[in-house]
Design an enzyme around this catalytic site. Sequence first.
Site, PDB file in Angstrom:
ATOM      1  N   ALA A   1       0.809  -1.212   0.000  1.00  0.00           N
ATOM      2  CA  ALA A   1       0.000   0.000   0.000  1.00  0.00           C
ATOM      3  C   ALA A   1       0.849   1.271   0.000  1.00  0.00           C
ATOM      4  O   ALA A   1       0.329   2.362  -0.177  1.00  0.00           O
ATOM      5  CB  ALA A   1      -0.932   0.009   1.210  1.00  0.00           C
ATOM      6  N   CYS A   2       2.144   1.129   0.174  1.00  0.00           N
ATOM      7  CA  CYS A   2       3.060   2.272   0.283  1.00  0.00           C
ATOM      8  C   CYS A   2       3.589   2.675  -1.093  1.00  0.00           C
ATOM      9  O   CYS A   2       4.182   1.855  -1.805  1.00  0.00           O
ATOM     10  CB  CYS A   2       4.223   1.893   1.199  1.00  0.00           C
TER      11      CYS A   2
END
Length: 121
Positions: free
Chosen positions: A8-9
Amino acid sequence: MEIWINPACSKCRTALRALEDAGVEHTVRRYLEDPPSAAELAAVVERLGLEPWDVARAAEAREAGIDLPRTPEARADWLAALAANPRAIQRPIVTADDGTTLVARDEEAVARVVALGRQEA
């Protein structure tokens, strides 16, 4: 070469894409699903030349209730707290086969990771 990521980064995705685009062989470790142990974290921060609190994400550490002094005496407690709360660890962390370890959060660090990967090939 191993890269610790949170999918998700955006910085993790950028570093991973750079490795893939350069054809650098690597292993992906989704460290939220496969958290590092306190011993693994100790080895990583040693290779980075940092202390555990230096690789902690401040907001996430606070959210996790990690409120420890930044002292040598609290080092083991920091390592245990980060291992128990991997979301509080900076990312992405890349370890080359020669032991070189970087937090690849900016373009310069990502470029160094790619260069290391090419040297390993």
